[in-house]
Motif scaffolding. Structure first.
Motif, mmCIF file in Angstrom:
data_model
loop_
_atom_site.group_PDB
_atom_site.id
_atom_site.type_symbol
_atom_site.label_atom_id
_atom_site.label_comp_id
_atom_site.label_asym_id
_atom_site.label_seq_id
_atom_site.Cartn_x
_atom_site.Cartn_y
_atom_site.Cartn_z
ATOM 1 N N CYS A 205 0.823 -1.217 0.000
ATOM 2 C CA CYS A 205 0.000 0.000 0.000
ATOM 3 C C CYS A 205 0.855 1.265 0.000
ATOM 4 O O CYS A 205 0.365 2.340 -0.310
ATOM 5 C CB CYS A 205 -0.984 -0.014 1.158
ATOM 6 S SG CYS A 205 -0.189 -0.007 2.781
ATOM 7 N N ASN A 206 2.150 1.128 0.343
ATOM 8 C CA ASN A 206 3.040 2.296 0.311
ATOM 9 C C ASN A 206 3.933 2.265 -0.943
ATOM 10 O O ASN A 206 5.068 2.737 -0.910
ATOM 11 C CB ASN A 206 3.888 2.352 1.585
ATOM 12 C CG ASN A 206 4.750 1.110 1.771
ATOM 13 O OD1 ASN A 206 4.522 0.085 1.109
ATOM 14 N ND2 ASN A 206 5.739 1.198 2.638
ATOM 15 N N GLY A 207 3.417 1.718 -2.028
ATOM 16 C CA GLY A 207 4.202 1.643 -3.267
ATOM 17 C C GLY A 207 4.706 2.997 -3.733
ATOM 18 O O GLY A 207 5.794 3.113 -4.299
ATOM 19 N N GLY A 208 3.923 4.045 -3.474
ATOM 20 C CA GLY A 208 4.358 5.391 -3.860
ATOM 21 C C GLY A 208 5.632 5.790 -3.139
ATOM 22 O O GLY A 208 6.495 6.474 -3.690
ATOM 23 N N ALA A 209 5.782 5.348 -1.894
ATOM 24 C CA ALA A 209 6.957 5.723 -1.100
ATOM 25 C C ALA A 209 8.238 5.159 -1.711
ATOM 26 O O ALA A 209 9.272 5.834 -1.734
ATOM 27 C CB ALA A 209 6.804 5.220 0.333
ATOM 28 N N SER A 210 8.170 3.928 -2.230
ATOM 29 C CA SER A 210 9.405 3.345 -2.771
ATOM 30 C C SER A 210 9.822 4.070 -4.052
ATOM 31 O O SER A 210 11.007 4.125 -4.383
ATOM 32 C CB SER A 210 9.258 1.843 -2.990
ATOM 33 O OG SER A 210 8.075 1.521 -3.639
ATOM 34 N N VAL A 237 7.903 10.419 1.234
ATOM 35 C CA VAL A 237 8.120 9.034 1.685
ATOM 36 C C VAL A 237 7.571 8.879 3.100
ATOM 37 O O VAL A 237 6.818 7.944 3.406
ATOM 38 C CB VAL A 237 9.627 8.672 1.662
ATOM 39 C CG1 VAL A 237 9.869 7.336 2.349
ATOM 40 C CG2 VAL A 237 10.139 8.624 0.229
ATOM 41 N N GLY A 238 7.925 9.858 3.966
ATOM 42 C CA GLY A 238 7.460 9.811 5.360
ATOM 43 C C GLY A 238 5.944 9.874 5.457
ATOM 44 O O GLY A 238 5.328 9.115 6.210
ATOM 45 N N ASN A 239 5.340 10.775 4.675
ATOM 46 C CA ASN A 239 3.869 10.931 4.731
ATOM 47 C C ASN A 239 3.156 9.666 4.275
ATOM 48 O O ASN A 239 2.169 9.249 4.877
ATOM 49 C CB ASN A 239 3.423 12.099 3.843
ATOM 50 C CG ASN A 239 3.761 13.437 4.456
ATOM 51 O OD1 ASN A 239 4.038 13.529 5.655
ATOM 52 N ND2 ASN A 239 3.762 14.473 3.640
ATOM 53 N N ILE A 240 3.657 9.087 3.187
ATOM 54 C CA ILE A 240 3.006 7.884 2.650
ATOM 55 C C ILE A 240 3.145 6.736 3.652
ATOM 56 O O ILE A 240 2.182 6.027 3.940
ATOM 57 C CB ILE A 240 3.605 7.507 1.271
ATOM 58 C CG1 ILE A 240 3.214 8.559 0.234
ATOM 59 C CG2 ILE A 240 3.139 6.121 0.834
ATOM 60 C CD1 ILE A 240 3.938 8.436 -1.098
#
Ligand SMILES: [Zn+2]
Length: 269
Positions: A205-210, A237-240
């Motif tokens: 679910c945090n694919g955007g962060a990577s 990255v932190g927010n996601i």
């Protein structure tokens, strides 16, 4: 990864946040849902009619690549949190261009560049980027940004077929160096909604962060301006990740070893 053209890192995800004086009115959207649909359709037709600027990969010739991306799109759209799931077109097109780019038109038209697909390591990262673009369309950030840039009467007139030149201008303003900027709040919202969309899929679910993490890792090859914007990639990255923690959603990568992404890249020209 086959190539990167850093100067073309004109990715919508990293749109410079512009808090303009009219931002406080930006939520007062005078565009209807039908207007979004109609404008998106006209912009999509304009994009299709301009293969020099938008060399869209043929769906028949590249059916396998489209099948992968369409499958990903369907998974995300089935998350149950898309507001205009049934109203918008939700069409995905791959543009054969080495720019690290993705953009969206109103009404659910998503465009992903081959350059971006080559840059990414895992399907989860691509799902993160795609979710972010879906959010810009579904949360109607594009319409809001267009409304800030153009007079509403001009946009409505263009929708009625009055000004094809405006449709060309609108299309031009969705992409490239002079692209319209989403507000900082819109970028944060798109990042957070990407987590919500992915939380009900097999993708992390945090694919955007990577994706942003990879940008940071490669920062020496990118225009430093992109790394100093607010919200900058590190903040994002932190927010996601914080949103993922709050939601307690799955952060284990579906495509951990990147074989899915390698297979997708191998299907592209
Ligand atoms: Zn964005």
């Amino acid at each position: 990864m086959k190539y990167i053209r850093p100067t073309l890192l004109v990715i919508t995800l990293l749109s410079i946040a512009v808090i303009s004086s009219c931002d406080k009115n930006s939520d007062l959207l005078l565009f209807s849902i039908d207007d979004d649909v109609a404008l998106g359709m006209q912009v999509a037709a304009e994009i299709e009619s301009n293969p020099d600027q938008f060399p869209i990969l043929d769906r028949t010739k590249h059916a396998e690549a489209y099948a992968v991306l369409d499958g990903m799109l369907d998974d995300i759209l089935s998350s149950g949190v898309i507001t205009y799931r049934d109203e918008f077109a939700w069409e995905l097109h791959i543009i054969h261009d080495q720019a690290l780019n993705a953009f969206t038109a109103p009404g659910g038209y998503i465009y992903v560049y081959t350059g971006l697909i080559y840059f990414l390591d895992r399907e989860d990262d691509l799902a993160g980027v795609m979710s972010h673009e879906i959010a810009h369309s579904d949360r109607r950030h594009v319409s809001k940004a267009l409304q800030r840039q153009y007079r509403i009467s001009v946009l409505k007139d263009a929708l009625n077929g009055g000004q094809s030149e405006i449709i060309r201008k609108v299309t031009g303003s969705l992409v490239g160096a002079g692209a319209l900027k989403f507000s900082r709040d819109a970028e944060i919202e798109a990042d957070e909604f990407s987590v919500e969309y992915l939380s009900d899929t097999d993708y992390a679910c945090n694919g955007g962060a990577s994706f942003f993490a990879k940008l940071i890792k490669n920062q020496e090859t990118f225009n430093p301006e992109f790394l100093s914007i607010h919200p900058g990639p590190d903040n994002r990255v932190g927010n996601i990740n914080m949103k993922a923690t709050d939601m307690r959603c799955n952060t284990t990568a579906f495509d951990a070893d990147g074989t899915g992404m390698d297979a997708l890249q191998a299907l592209l020209p």
